[in-house]
Design an enzyme around this catalytic site. Structure first.
Site, short mmCIF file in Angstrom:
data_model
loop_
_atom_site.label_atom_id
_atom_site.label_comp_id
_atom_site.label_asym_id
_atom_site.label_seq_id
_atom_site.Cartn_x
_atom_site.Cartn_y
_atom_site.Cartn_z
CG ASP A 48 -0.32 -0.03 2.54
OD1 ASP A 48 0.79 0.51 2.66
OD2 ASP A 48 -0.92 -0.56 3.50
CE LYS B 140 0.87 0.96 6.60
NZ LYS B 140 -0.37 0.59 5.90
NE ARG C 50 4.24 -3.95 6.11
CZ ARG C 50 3.00 -3.63 5.74
NH1 ARG C 50 2.07 -3.42 6.64
NH2 ARG C 50 2.69 -3.54 4.46
CE LYS D 102 -10.16 -0.56 1.47
NZ LYS D 102 -10.54 -0.63 2.91
CE LYS E 73 -4.84 -1.17 0.61
NZ LYS E 73 -5.25 -0.82 1.98
CG ASP F 249 -7.05 2.30 2.41
OD1 ASP F 249 -6.64 3.29 3.04
OD2 ASP F 249 -7.05 1.14 2.87
CG ASN G 270 -3.20 2.06 3.35
OD1 ASN G 270 -3.60 1.81 2.19
ND2 ASN G 270 -3.53 1.30 4.37
CD GLU H 56 -6.61 0.52 7.93
OE1 GLU H 56 -7.46 0.69 7.04
OE2 GLU H 56 -5.58 -0.16 7.76
CG HIS I 124 -8.83 -2.61 9.12
ND1 HIS I 124 -7.90 -3.24 9.92
CD2 HIS I 124 -8.25 -2.51 7.90
CE1 HIS I 124 -6.81 -3.49 9.23
NE2 HIS I 124 -6.99 -3.07 8.00
CD GLU J 39 -10.88 -3.94 4.37
OE1 GLU J 39 -10.83 -3.78 5.61
OE2 GLU J 39 -10.12 -3.35 3.57
MG LIG Z 1 -7.44 0.54 4.99
#
Ligand SMILES: [Mg+2]
Length: 385
Positions: free
Chosen positions: A33, A35, A70, A182, A184, A213, A215, A265, A315, A335
């Protein structure tokens, strides 16, 4: 007319056994995403799950879980091991009291984040147990508003995927009855974001719910400019446009845009979510039961959000959130992620844009034996009845 009290046991049940299991469930494809594109995180390759199984003297059973992405899996497991013994001998029906007891047991590390996320597995197992004991799906135990919840797919819309791939996966999701898609955004090249959204909206047509999204990777100025540029695509919502803790920024954005704004989330306690609800800072509340400490704190904030008329779109973890969303008064979404499916024997049914609440008691899931292959640690407290 006489009341049938034959099944009313006066003897208090007791928790006698808790099993904890730490699992690293691999993803078929690593996903990225925004990030990852801003260099803050690596691509996601697996989900760290912590399962809790609880058994009682009277032979009742409950299963719950929490997760992290992670980092933090071993720490959640270690903390759960420290607090699980506090449940032994307790009445499994007193869930609110037991949640407080576990939080107090670990008060030195705080009542948010990693500690309460570990407690979430135990709390959710207690709710599963209570609903199984009542022979009801969890949603019905809570007091349901509906037997199915609108659902959308996220797993096909990550940033490493080409726009062609996103469109193909979106088509496959819609063909199998999922009600929205959805994707990203938050690419450092904003024009690329807009052209990808434009292409997906064109391919899906005007009537398919489409969400984006970010993020958390925009600043306030970028979020305002991008939010305005995205209005033409009639999005269902813009998710996490700003830093997860920027309550005022979200309030400003949701007041300025026609497109609903959502977040929640990344918040790791009911109090953090409450700050958004009390301020009316979002249109779509997206908190996450495992992340805020389990079903118990999730429901407390959901009831506050209900009084504000917010949309609820929890989420991830559809296996838990489907029940919680079904018990929410206003518009709600779940989701769809197939990521956790290998952990369970059962599959959720999807039809006409909705996920069907299973009619099995509790959450409606049992653990698949193949979990053993991904288990990295396990422990037991107490004795099986
Ligand atoms: Mg999200």
């Amino acid at each position: 007319m006489s009341l049938n009290l034959r099944n009313a046991s006066t003897e208090k049940d007791r928790i006698v056994y808790v099993k904890l299991r730490s699992v690293n469930l691999p993803l078929k494809t690593a996903v990225s995403d925004a990030k990852v594109l801003t260099g803050r995180q690596n691509a996601l390759k697996d989900v760290a799950l912590l399962f809790a199984e609880i058994e009682t003297q009277q032979g009742f059973y409950g299963m719950g879980f929490t997760y992290t992405l992670r980092t933090g899996g071993p720490a959640q497991f270690a903390f759960a091991n420290e607090v699980a013994p506090f449940l032994i001998g307790e009445d499994p029906n007193d869930i609110s009291r037991l949640w407080s007891k576990l939080v107090w047991a670990g008060a030195s590390v705080g009542r948010s984040g990693l500690s309460t996320q570990a407690i979430a597995a135990l709390d959710t197992a207690l709710w599963d147990l209570k609903a199984r004991r009542a022979n009801l799906p969890l949603s019905k135990l809570l007091g349901s508003h509906r037997d199915s919840v609108r659902c959308y797919n996220t797993s096909g819309g990550y940033l490493q995927a080409s726009v062609e791939e996103i469109i193909e996966k979106a088509g496959a999701s819609l063909d199998r009855g999922i009600g929205g898609v959805k994707m990203k955004v938050g690419h450092p090249d904003r024009k690329l974001d807009l052209s990808r959204v434009n292409a997906v909206r064109k391919a899906l047509g005007d009537n398919t719910p489409l969400m984006v999204d970010v993020n958390q990777q925009w600043d306030r100025t970028t979020a305002m400019r991008m939010g305005r540029a995205l209005e033409q695509y009639d999005l269902q919502w813009i998710e996490e446009p700003l830093d997860a803790y920027d309550v005022e920024g979200h309030a400003m954005l949701s007041a300025a845009l026609d497109t609903p704004v959502g977040t929640g989330e990344m918040l790791v306690s009911a109090d953090e979510v409450s700050a958004y609800v009390e301020r009316g800072a979002v249109d779509v509340l997206m908190h996450d039961a495992p992340r805020v400490g389990g079903v118990t704190p999730f429901l407390k904030v959901a009831s506050q959000a209900e009084s504000k008329g917010m949309i609820l779109a929890p989420h991830f973890v559809m296996e838990i959130h489907l029940h919680l969303a079904a018990a929410y008064a206003h518009e709600t979404w779940v989701e769809h992620f197939e990521w956790l499916e290998p952990a369970f024997n059962e599959r959720l049914e999807i039809r006409n844009g909705h996920m069907i609440v299973p009619d099995r008691p509790g959450l409606g899931f049992t653990l698949h034996e193949q979990l053993a292959g991904w288990t990295v640690a396990e422990s037991e407290v107490g004795k099986r009845p």
